[in-house]
Design an enzyme around this catalytic site. Sequence first.
Site, PDB file in Angstrom:
ATOM      1  N   HIS A 271       0.849  -1.196   0.000  1.00 44.11           N
ATOM      2  CA  HIS A 271       0.000   0.000   0.000  1.00 44.11           C
ATOM      3  C   HIS A 271       0.883   1.243   0.000  1.00 44.11           C
ATOM      4  O   HIS A 271       2.098   1.162   0.064  1.00 44.11           O
ATOM      5  CB  HIS A 271      -0.988  -0.021   1.153  1.00 44.11           C
ATOM      6  CG  HIS A 271      -0.361  -0.006   2.511  1.00 44.11           C
ATOM      7  ND1 HIS A 271       0.217  -1.124   3.063  1.00 44.11           N
ATOM      8  CD2 HIS A 271      -0.195   0.976   3.413  1.00 44.11           C
ATOM      9  CE1 HIS A 271       0.688  -0.817   4.266  1.00 44.11           C
ATOM     10  NE2 HIS A 271       0.459   0.455   4.499  1.00 44.11           N
TER      11      HIS A 271
ATOM     12  N   GLU B 198       1.781  -8.655   9.475  1.00 46.99           N
ATOM     13  CA  GLU B 198       2.182  -7.558  10.335  1.00 46.99           C
ATOM     14  C   GLU B 198       1.710  -7.859  11.738  1.00 46.99           C
ATOM     15  O   GLU B 198       0.821  -8.685  11.952  1.00 46.99           O
ATOM     16  CB  GLU B 198       1.543  -6.257   9.845  1.00 46.99           C
ATOM     17  CG  GLU B 198       0.031  -6.271   9.887  1.00 46.99           C
ATOM     18  CD  GLU B 198      -0.552  -5.031  10.529  1.00 46.99           C
ATOM     19  OE1 GLU B 198       0.155  -4.392  11.317  1.00 46.99           O
ATOM     20  OE2 GLU B 198      -1.707  -4.701  10.221  1.00 46.99           O
TER      21      GLU B 198
END
Lengths: 633, 600
Positions: free
Chosen positions: B68, B203
């Site tokens: 992103h 993550e």
Amino acid sequence: YCLSGHPTLPCNVLKFKSTTIMLDCGLDMTSTLNFLPLPLVQSPRLSNLPGWSLKDGNAFLDKELKECSGHVFVDSVPEFCLPEVRLRRANNLSTVDVILISNYALYDALPIHTRHTGFTAQCMPRNHQCQKAQSASLLLPSPLKDAVEVSTWRRCYTMQEVNSALSKIQLVGYSQKIELFGAVQVTPLSSGYALGSSNWIIQSHYEKVSYVSGSSLLTTHPQPMDQASLKNSDVLVLTGLTQIPTANPDGMVGEFCSNLALTVRNGGNVLVPCYPSGVIYDLLECLYQYIDSAGLSSVPLYFISPVANSSLEFSQIFAEWLCHNKQSKVYLPEPPFPHAELIQTNKLKHYPSIHGDFSNDFRQPCVVFTGHPSLRFGDVVHFMELWGKSSLNTVIFTEPDFSYLEALAPYQPLAMKCIYCPIDTRLNFIQVSKLLKEVQPLHVVCPEQYTQPPPAQSHRMDLMIDCQPPAMSYRRAEVLALPFKRRYEKIEIMPELADSLVPMEIKPGISLATVSAVLHTKDNKHLLQPPPRPAQPTSGKKRKRVSDDVPDCKVLKPLLSGSIPVEQFVQTLEKHGFSDIKVEDTAKGHIVLLQEAETLIQIEEDSTHIICDNDEMLRVRLRDLVLKFLQKF
Amino acid sequence: MPEIRVTPLGAGQDVGRSCILVSIAGKNVMLDCGMHMGFNDDRRFPDFSYITQNGRLTDFLDCVIISHFHLDHCGALPYFSEMVGYDGPIYMTHPTQAICPILLEDYRKIAVDKKGEANFFTSQMIKDCMKKVVAVHLHQTVQVDDELEIKAYYAGHVLGAAMFQIKVGSESVVYTGDYNMTPDRHLGAAWIDKCRPNLLITESTYATTIRDSKRCRERDFLKKVHETVERGGKVLIPVFALGRAQELCILLETFWERMNLKVPIYFSTGLTEKANHYYKLFIPWTNQKIRKTFVQRNMFEFKHIKAFDRAFADNPGPMVVFATPGMLHAGQSLQIFRKWAGNEKNMVIMPGYCVQGTVGHKILSGQRKLEMEGRQVLEVKMQVEYMSFSAHADAKGIMQLVGQAEPESVLLVHGEAKKMEFLKQKIEQELRVSCYMPANGETVTLPTSPSIPVGISLGLLKREMAQGLLPEAKKPRLLHGTLIMKDSNFRLVSSEQALKELGLAEHQLRFTCRVHLHDTRKEQETALRVYSHLKSVLKDHCVQHLPDGSVTVESVLLQAAAPSEDPGTKVLLVSWTYQDEELGSFLTSLLKKGLPQAPS
């Protein structure tokens, strides 16, 4: 299977590896041309048309049939000829596993399929088409509730059925691979014809069927056609070519603009019957550039459709499905289509219908875009009645789906000018040959109409598909067996098993390995696992029944190959303690005699025969010696 | 043994400069290429020299994937591709491709123009770098080359955030980037199918947090903002231009409308205005509610929120200002912060995570005296509030995603070491999946055992399947065939077909055994006795008595013959091929025992 007689509105069923796939389900609306227009307000002219009775005096139909300028029309709610009626009985449609939709024009019959067949699997048109679907169905007159079957025609579906059909839709993205029952994989590819339109690839691990429908090589607004992925197809199904192979879309757009300008300059109004999405985006873009240069920027453009607003809005947010130029605009960020600017500057106005705000804003002369292009229902009917009497006005046909002469028939006599500028960006025959050369499919399958020149222009040999080998054609309600045979299937070998394999090099570059494994099949996926360890013979126990001892003949012995060189064989025998060996030559080979053991070994090119007394020990010894010379498979 | 190797160059037990190197089945992929916001020296970029030592990056890497547009995921991209030198493909989603260059340019401006850094990438480099980008759709399967394919899944974190599946043959890795498992006001929740990858790289920013319900947090936020403006204070909300900003704007906008408030809300200019426009154009990437209503009312057209001008900061009276960047490390938000910090009526709300070393991190950890550039000391009297609006998955969300994807093992990145340790234990205990958490530069090697796909001839498969359907075949059946390996083409066919294809003749090995039986009767009767005997013993086998007097058991042939010298002995010739070895051998030994006395 082919369920539709109309080459541009295909409806095919493909059976491939135990799955049944329906490719598109278009609705042939040309039958509506036999009906009278559905006016929004009672029109005295239409209702005063003379009645027309059948010669046999069938009074039942009298009220519904009317005559206008020598043509007979049905005065009732339009009904449509369904694509699959004839084959419905022969081929139970409830077995269809999935329906693949190529573009927004080709799912009109969807609610009918889902309603009448109890169809429960997924349908998969492209992303935004879901919203487009809604828009299309709204176009159709909504108060049609009961589905009465009139001979082979059916009435249209209701809103409720549309919604239930839409709820079964599964959206997919370009190049997304979708597994169907683990057996086949389907992938949509950009076809370049309309926003989100697609071609489909249906493939298993060893076969590939491409379905090309309504594709375009011209650069308009959508993403360009993906040709590379169509390569190496076994079969290419080709449908949805252009309906007007002789017309050049670019020229038509020019003609469209100049006629429009001419009419407006003379103070007339322009009516453009069109669908609420698709070509209209391109027309608006052309007009955007054209009206300024032609000094017509004060002429209002009206776009009237129940879905006008959403159609225009949706077109702006699907940047990912657009061509590169339009995509980079979004990165700036700017709206990809210039009609946003037309709306902002109030040049283009859109209304859900002619009622309400439109009547207040309406200013003449003007340009009106509205539907339906058949001139049988929708707001266009109103404008035809309103403007038909003045020769200042013009109606410009851009959609090629309906014959404009037939569409106009119920409005005769008509004073307004009619111009036919069909814009059809789908593949023409020259492009098809180019495409086929590029893609090189093994076989081409197409509707019958494409394999011969159009009947009106039978001398035009260039207006047909020309390819090698000749295309296989199908016609309505015909079943065609696709010319390829499935021979291989993918199977996975567990790494443990693979490690245990012993390959032998038979010829340079070719190795063989014998595989004995347990086959597991789940969800149409096959896996080979190592065989279970053979159970240790239970030697300690006394066997009670002889039959326990019977070997399981299902344990397969490998096949043997090779030949036995006699001299070496004899030497080996001697080495292993056999003496008194005698070799006799025969016509086909040799006979080795072990006189002591009364054993005879016939050795020929492709066979060995050991004949001995019932001495198992001896036989096994001989067997193992023979096997040393042979290869096992 | 095939293996998957993973080396984080950044984001290993750390947040910031995400950059993970993955080698899978001989393909090398770099996941993200971010910068670290806490550093201003060499440490801000990943150490790319590690990748090849001296060789060219383009030769080594098959592709780069950007999850992103946040700078800690893409900030080093121009440096990497233009200054270090990489010419291969860079994959990202459409919104990322649109927004990424703007953020990079902004970052460059701050670094070069404001701080006067030399040797930084230029605007041209950003443009050149973006030319190497290939945009992907959600769920689109992109063939990077013949073997390597990647597929994007929706990740929710910010507009255009995606998770990527990297697949070579039957081995695959999923990289989540940053994601969010709970839908918020403008984005949907991350979703992945049960793709069973060998490795899931996730993550773990909020590895230890389990957040309370979103609604409570929103109410809390609105209450605090409302209270502050009621008593005439100013509210500063440092945000990143895209993401949280839009969510909070929607929140405040609806609140203002409901409460009919007149207090001005400002949005720092430039970036953010443009950002809202992107949201309007990328509606399909937002959540369902916005998608459905956008035709009537585009949620990103705000009525109450106006553009901010620098002069407004000194205006008296209450106001709410959204200003960039989000961690108060530079730019407008820091300027406003300095102006307002002295007044205890004012409030700063930190809606997201702050990296160590930033002003945001310092004030959140309770520091009230800040040393600014030029040795000034800034005393912070304003209220400091932290509200976690940042769209990372919390511990529950991470567990949920791991459950969804069903990976063989999990690797944690983008989180603090201590928190990772906790999550690692949790994953290993609750989900029984092995879990790794390498530090930067540390390599994790995972052996894999991919199955080998081969082609099986349909004839063989169908034969086996048909037999497999027999009711008695409950025990596993053995499939027997021959694997032909020609170049790299593997095919499994029946043995007969293999011989035929290779032009080899079958060699028939036949055995014939003479079994002597004591029986004075005629040959035919002997044969008949043998037949009935075998028939009674071999119940499962097909025993037949042929008209010519011979007996067959399956394909084993038995013939009775009378040798001339001894009429009391009959010779039974038992003949079979090598394929019937067991049966033949069994028959001879059975017959050797003699026939049972015939019932008289």
